[in-house]
Design an enzyme around this catalytic site. Structure first.
Site, PDB file in Angstrom:
ATOM      1  N   CYS A 250       1.586   3.200  -5.466  1.00 22.95           N
ATOM      2  CA  CYS A 250       1.855   4.344  -6.333  1.00 22.95           C
ATOM      3  C   CYS A 250       1.784   5.655  -5.542  1.00 22.95           C
ATOM      4  CB  CYS A 250       0.912   4.324  -7.540  1.00 22.95           C
ATOM      5  SG  CYS A 250       1.519   5.329  -8.923  1.00 22.95           S
TER       6      CYS A 250
ATOM      7  N   HIS B 156       2.026  -1.015  -9.548  1.00 22.13           N
ATOM      8  CA  HIS B 156       0.647  -1.457  -9.296  1.00 22.13           C
ATOM      9  C   HIS B 156       0.586  -2.979  -9.241  1.00 22.13           C
ATOM     10  CE1 HIS B 156      -1.583   2.417 -10.006  1.00 22.13           C
ATOM     11  NE2 HIS B 156      -0.432   2.713 -10.577  1.00 22.13           N
TER      12      HIS B 156
ATOM     13  N   GLU C 265      -1.666  -4.852  -8.105  1.00 26.97           N
ATOM     14  CA  GLU C 265      -3.030  -5.362  -8.314  1.00 26.97           C
ATOM     15  C   GLU C 265      -3.285  -5.799  -9.753  1.00 26.97           C
ATOM     16  OE1 GLU C 265      -3.479  -0.794  -8.816  1.00 26.97           O
ATOM     17  OE2 GLU C 265      -2.194  -2.219  -7.759  1.00 26.97           O
TER      18      GLU C 265
END
Length: 537
Positions: free
Chosen positions: A384, A510, A512
């Site tokens: 990001c 993102h 994750e």
């Protein structure tokens, strides 16, 4: 008729006992027994969602596929259960009151006086049952945030009391997670805090069916008998939860204690099928017995509170296990890179991740970190804002645009290589207005990301207002930074890579958020693999 069963998890004595982990572990065991399970979190704060909260206040803001900004516990739910959550899995007091007030303004209460009981509690009950009413789940586990006795939790406890009364004992049960502290001076465990906590819960009309007792020391049968007697539960329903080496041990610990069996007995459900946890335990074994070690630097603005990057550190654990590698994280505050020796702080790293964030604080430190990784051929992942800093650094130091910057930091930038998204230009309210949720991305087959994903079309979760400025795309690509992932509808650049670098990837999304125990995120797996190769060379 809908026959979904409900399990409520409350907490007592102190916060941070791990209701989310115990709830997720129970859900995992029930899932292994063949039941369809989901977990939701009721948060007592008045914010509509954690999207506007400072990470120091609340840790990471987790984002779901449907674009909900939620509590970080939902990340644990997804990582344990390997199924996506949604807006319905996180309810806040702010959202409850907003909904009730909107209904009052529309005249839906027919002129009645709007009160906490029944109107607020009815709305809470409605939200609790949303997931159950879909018909997709056999069991819904509901974690109530905060600690019993908190003023803001009272309407939730009252809603639970009403639901238990309406549904009957076989369909709704309460697990109370509490602390049994060890007093070193006395040399013994103390049950009084738990007794008081249960008493407080019972004063609200709710009697727990099961006690889960967090402790540093073994809880013997005598203490279990005492707790059972004074807390009005059966002795076999007093479950100990000892401190674990890792959160991923907790499902096994809860299985050994028989928590899932007790819950099924209380709900009058069959417990014949035994949990195997085969893939889970294979992961735990690899996680605990790594063959290699790498050190990866995490450069961020909120590193004092590690929970600000919870999904990233968990993704490292998943990816590390997949590579039979222990990932040691070196926490680096981006502001410190602006004033101290960069080479000294980053020396010896096998990989470098520049983390997400907002605002201009610590930006130049992040840019220096990117430059160090690029010039020293250290595997790099920018997420990001980290991706945006990679674009700025490249534009400044390779393209020669010395004043390249994002309009987030300088509205009047001469070279805004990162710019406010077009649809964001008229946005005035901060809450829930970013580009959120899952968006598609098409990958270039000749790229590192394609090698990682082994797919040309991916879907990843977003949370941002600013984007790669396509007016600079041709220049940047000509200089050697390629756009290898693009949104097929908007043309938005999602991924950048540097071909000449061993492993240099920046992503606007993102990754994750989608990493789970059973499905480690391919980008993290590849990044850890590249860092491992770098450590060997």
């Amino acid at each position: 008729m809908n026959n979904t069963k409900y399990v409520f998890v409350t907490g007592g004595v102190t916060s941070s006992l791990g209701k989310g982990i115990v709830g997720a572990s129970l859900a995992k065991l029930l899932q292994e027994r063949g039941y369809s399970v989901t977990i939701q979190k009721l948060d007592p704060y008045i914010n509509i969602d954690p999207g506007t909260l400072n990470p120091y206040e609340h840790g990471e803001c987790y984002v779901t596929d449907d674009g909900a900004e939620t509590d970080l516990d939902l990340g644990h739910y997804e990582r344990f259960l390997n199924i996506p959550t949604s807006q319905a899995n996180n309810v806040t007091t702010g959202r409850i009151y907003q909904s009730v007030i909107n209904k009052e303004r529309k005249g839906e209460f027919l002129g009645k006086t709007v009160q906490v009981i029944p109107h607020i509690t009815d709305e809470i009950k409605h939200r609790i049952q949303l997931l159950g009413n879909t018909g997709k789940f056999d069991i819904v586990i509901t974690e109530i945030g905060g600690t019993v006795g908190d003023i803001e939790s009272l309407p939730y406890v009252e809603a639970v009391r009403q639901l238990q009364w309406e549904m009957g004992d076989d369909n709704a049960i309460v697990i109370h997670l509490t602390l049994v502290p060890y007093l070193a001076v006395a040399g013994e465990l103390k049950t009084k805090p738990t007794q008081h906590s249960v008493k407080m819960l019972m004063q609200s009309g709710v009697s727990p069916n099961i006690l889960v007792c967090r402790s540093e020391h073994e809880i013997n049968d005598d203490i279990k008998r005492k707790l059972a007697l004074f807390c009005n539960v059966k002795k076999e329903n007093v479950i100990q939860s000892l401190d674990a080496e890792t959160i991923y041990d907790v499902p096994n610990l809860m299985f050994d204690e028989g928590l899932d069996k007790v819950v099924l007995d209380k709900l009058n459900l069959s417990s014949d099928k035994q949990p195997e946890l085969k893939q889970w335990n294979e992961f735990v074994h690899r996680h605990k017995n790594p063959k290699h070690t790498v050190e990866i630097g995490l450069v961020g603005k909120y590193v004092e509170l590690h929970d600000s990057y919870k999904s990233i550190t968990e993704a490292f654990i998943h990816a590390g296990a997949a590579n039979e590698t222990k990932v040691k994280v070196r926490w680096i505050h981006s502001e410190s890179l602006e004033t101290k020796d960069v080479e000294k702080q980053l020396a010896g790293l096998n990989g470098l991740l520049v983390a997400p964030g907002f605002g201009d604080r610590g930006i130049e430190g992040k840019i220096k970190a990117v430059q160090y990784a690029r010039e020293n051929n250290i595997p790099f992942l920018g997420i990001c804002l980290g991706m945006q800093m990679a674009v700025i650094e490249f534009s400044r130091n390779v393209l020669g645009l010395k004043d390249a910057i994002s309009t987030e930091m300088d509205e009047n930038a001469a070279n805004p290589v990162i710019n406010l998204m077009e649809e964001q230009k008229d946005v005035t309210e901060k809450g829930g207005t970013m580009r959120l949720g899952a968006w598609d991305c098409e990958l270039d087959k000749n790229s590192k990301v394609y090698n990682a994903y082994q797919n040309t079309l991916i879907s990843e979760r977003h949370r941002h207002r600013y984007e790669f400025n396509n007016n600079y795309k041709a220049q940047i690509e000509a200089a050697g930074m390629k756009a290898t992932g693009v949104n097929p509808k908007t043309g938005l650049v999602e991924i950048v890579e540097i071909d000449s670098h061993p492993w240099f990837v920046g992503v606007q999304y993102h990754p994750e958020y989608k990493s789970t125990v059973l499905n480690p995120h391919p980008l993290f797996v590849d990044f850890v693999k590249a860092s491992l190769e770098n450590s060997k060379s």
